[in-house]
Design an enzyme around this catalytic site. Structure first.
Site, short mmCIF file in Angstrom:
data_model
loop_
_atom_site.label_atom_id
_atom_site.label_comp_id
_atom_site.label_asym_id
_atom_site.label_seq_id
_atom_site.Cartn_x
_atom_site.Cartn_y
_atom_site.Cartn_z
N THR A 1 -20.87 3.88 59.32
CA THR A 1 -19.93 2.81 58.93
C THR A 1 -20.24 2.29 57.53
OG1 THR A 1 -21.31 1.18 60.05
CG2 THR A 1 -19.44 2.04 61.30
N GLY A 2 -21.41 2.57 57.04
CA GLY A 2 -21.80 2.13 55.69
C GLY A 2 -21.00 2.90 54.63
N SER B 1 -27.80 -12.53 66.58
CA SER B 1 -26.37 -12.86 66.68
C SER B 1 -26.13 -14.04 67.59
CB SER B 1 -25.65 -11.63 67.24
OG SER B 1 -24.34 -11.95 67.62
N TYR C 1 -24.28 -5.79 73.99
CA TYR C 1 -24.65 -6.10 72.60
C TYR C 1 -25.48 -7.38 72.54
CZ TYR C 1 -23.95 -7.46 67.70
OH TYR C 1 -24.14 -7.85 66.40
N ILE D 1 -2.29 -13.42 66.66
CA ILE D 1 -3.29 -14.27 67.31
C ILE D 1 -3.43 -13.82 68.76
CG2 ILE D 1 -3.75 -16.60 68.14
CD1 ILE D 1 -2.44 -17.69 65.65
C1 UD2 Z 1 -18.25 -12.17 66.81
C2 UD2 Z 1 -18.95 -11.01 66.14
C3 UD2 Z 1 -19.62 -10.14 67.16
C4 UD2 Z 1 -20.55 -10.95 68.06
C5 UD2 Z 1 -19.74 -12.10 68.67
C6 UD2 Z 1 -20.67 -13.02 69.46
C7 UD2 Z 1 -17.61 -10.55 64.16
C8 UD2 Z 1 -16.66 -9.60 63.49
N1 UD2 Z 1 -17.98 -10.21 65.42
O1 UD2 Z 1 -17.20 -11.68 67.63
O2 UD2 Z 1 -20.37 -9.14 66.50
O3 UD2 Z 1 -21.63 -11.43 67.31
O4 UD2 Z 1 -19.14 -12.90 67.64
O5 UD2 Z 1 -19.96 -13.99 70.12
O6 UD2 Z 1 -18.07 -11.51 63.59
N2 UD2 Z 1 -8.65 -12.57 67.04
C9 UD2 Z 1 -7.27 -12.72 66.97
N3 UD2 Z 1 -6.55 -11.72 66.35
C10 UD2 Z 1 -7.14 -10.61 65.81
C11 UD2 Z 1 -8.55 -10.47 65.88
C12 UD2 Z 1 -9.28 -11.48 66.51
O7 UD2 Z 1 -6.71 -13.70 67.45
O8 UD2 Z 1 -6.43 -9.74 65.27
C13 UD2 Z 1 -9.43 -13.63 67.71
C14 UD2 Z 1 -10.30 -13.09 68.83
O9 UD2 Z 1 -9.59 -13.04 70.07
C15 UD2 Z 1 -11.41 -14.13 68.86
C16 UD2 Z 1 -11.54 -14.58 67.39
O10 UD2 Z 1 -10.33 -14.18 66.76
O11 UD2 Z 1 -11.06 -15.23 69.66
C17 UD2 Z 1 -12.71 -13.96 66.65
O12 UD2 Z 1 -12.70 -12.56 66.85
P1 UD2 Z 1 -13.69 -11.58 66.02
O13 UD2 Z 1 -13.47 -10.21 66.58
O14 UD2 Z 1 -13.51 -11.77 64.58
O15 UD2 Z 1 -15.14 -12.12 66.36
P2 UD2 Z 1 -15.86 -12.51 67.77
O16 UD2 Z 1 -16.10 -13.98 67.71
O17 UD2 Z 1 -15.15 -11.94 68.93
#
Ligand code: UD2
Length: 327
Positions: free
Chosen positions: A42-43, A121, A145, A203
């Protein structure tokens, strides 16, 4: 507090071609001898500073790791399989990279008597009982994870207790910034891409779920502090202390890009965490770290940023337009 200068050291950054790792490499070169161990799954090579020495290899390979770590006095361990969903599908595979290989890194650090800073994390907390969540909260991960990062976090502390190795674990909340892309890249880069293409901003769920978004440049500063602190054998939350609802984020990004994208809702993500926000007082008190980049200015600079290798707005080399401080 100013970011400490780190110079004339021999440093290994695992996952140094990745999103966070490559920004860290930019901050450390050329004033240090920096080695990058990355398998480039992925890098991205184009994100790597020419001043870094690249060792192409897998952190699960002890020979590659030994070669990369020989003679180092500091290791930043950022290599990981970062997809939470993939860890659910293939727990053993992600365990091999995120935990077993991480133990190899800690062992190698022991051999070299090198300080280690590891990427942990917010996933270790699962669904937090209290907000903001502090480091004393229970480790209750809800994904493989999170289990793997939680165990690594514990091992990191144990290596300090058992072997006197100076170690620090940084529990990242939602990191964003330049160079974040790909299938696991996170909501901010997804929304910006959608907004730029004037496609619907999607969303998941009602949009009232919230996250603590921290800019990668602040995360780099946290790493530099972790590399010099006396408060080792500890884990620190790395966030801003401010939570933002996903629906508000969508509006902010629409405004910043001047997009005409409609904002649409689709099914909530299965197992999604409702709210996540860091209590940042320990990092502030013991590490001297406070996030400086507010979300709006971070997004504005991201939307306006171009990305020449090693020189974009996310590096700690000062960009032309510094996002304003909110502290
Ligand atoms: C983050 C970290 C993950 C892990 C986790 C721990 C990132 C990218 N991932 O996941 O590695 O550490 O936290 O809790 O930082 N969403 C939308 N629309 C989209 C994409 C996402 O609404 O197109 C929402 C998603 O449903 C969630 C929020 O945005 O409620 C954040 O999603 P994410 O995938 O950016 O990060 P998260 O918090 O799931």
């Amino acid at each position: 507090m100013d970011t400490p200068a780190i110079r004339d050291r021999t440093i290994l950054v695992t996952g140094g071609a990745g999103f966070i790792g490559s920004h860290l490499v930019d901050a450390l070169t050329p004033q240090n001898e920096v080695r990058v161990l990355d398998d480039f799954t992925t890098g991205d090579r184009t994100h790597l500073s020419d001043d870094a020495t690249v060792i192409e290899g897998d952190i699960r390979d002890p020979i590659a790791l030994q070669r990369a770590a020989r003679g180092v006095d500091l290791i930043f361990h950022h290599a990981a399989l970062v997809s939470v969903a993939q860890s659910v599908d293939e727990p053993r595979q992600s365990n091999r990279t995120n935990l077993e290989a991480s133990l190899l890194v800690l062992e190698q650090a022991r051999q070299e008597d090198a300080r280690v800073v590891v990427a942990s994390s917010a996933a270790v907390y699962g669904h937090p009982d209290e907000l903001p969540v502090s480091e004393t909260a229970g480790i209750e991960p809800t994904s493989p994870y999170g289990v793997q990062k939680g165990a690594l976090d514990r091992y990191t502390r144990l290596y300090e207790e058992l072997y006197g190795l100076p170690t620090v674990a940084l529990r990242y909340f939602n990191v964003y910034g330049p160079r974040q892309r790909g299938p696991y890249s996170g909501v901010i880069s997804t929304f910006i891409e959608q907004a730029r293409a004037d496609k619907p901003i999607t969303i998941e769920g009602d949009g009232q779920q919230s996250r603590d978004f921290v800019h990668v440049r602040d995360v780099v500063r946290a790493n530099l502090r972790a590399a010099t602190t006396d408060a080792v054998g500890e884990a620190y939350n790395i966030g801003t202390g401010t939570r933002t609802a996903i629906a508000d984020l969508a509006e902010t990004i629409r405004d910043a890009t001047g997009s005409t994208s409609p904002v649409v809702h689709r099914e909530p993500r299965v197992g999604d965490i409702r709210h996540s926000g860091a209590d940042v007082s320990k990092a502030s008190r013991e590490l001297g770290f406070d996030a400086r980049i507010g979300l709006e200015s971070g997004i504005r600079s991201l939307v306006g940023a171009s990305e020449p290798a090693g020189q974009d707005a996310g590096t700690v080399r000062e960009p032309h337009s510094e996002p304003e401080s909110h502290s």
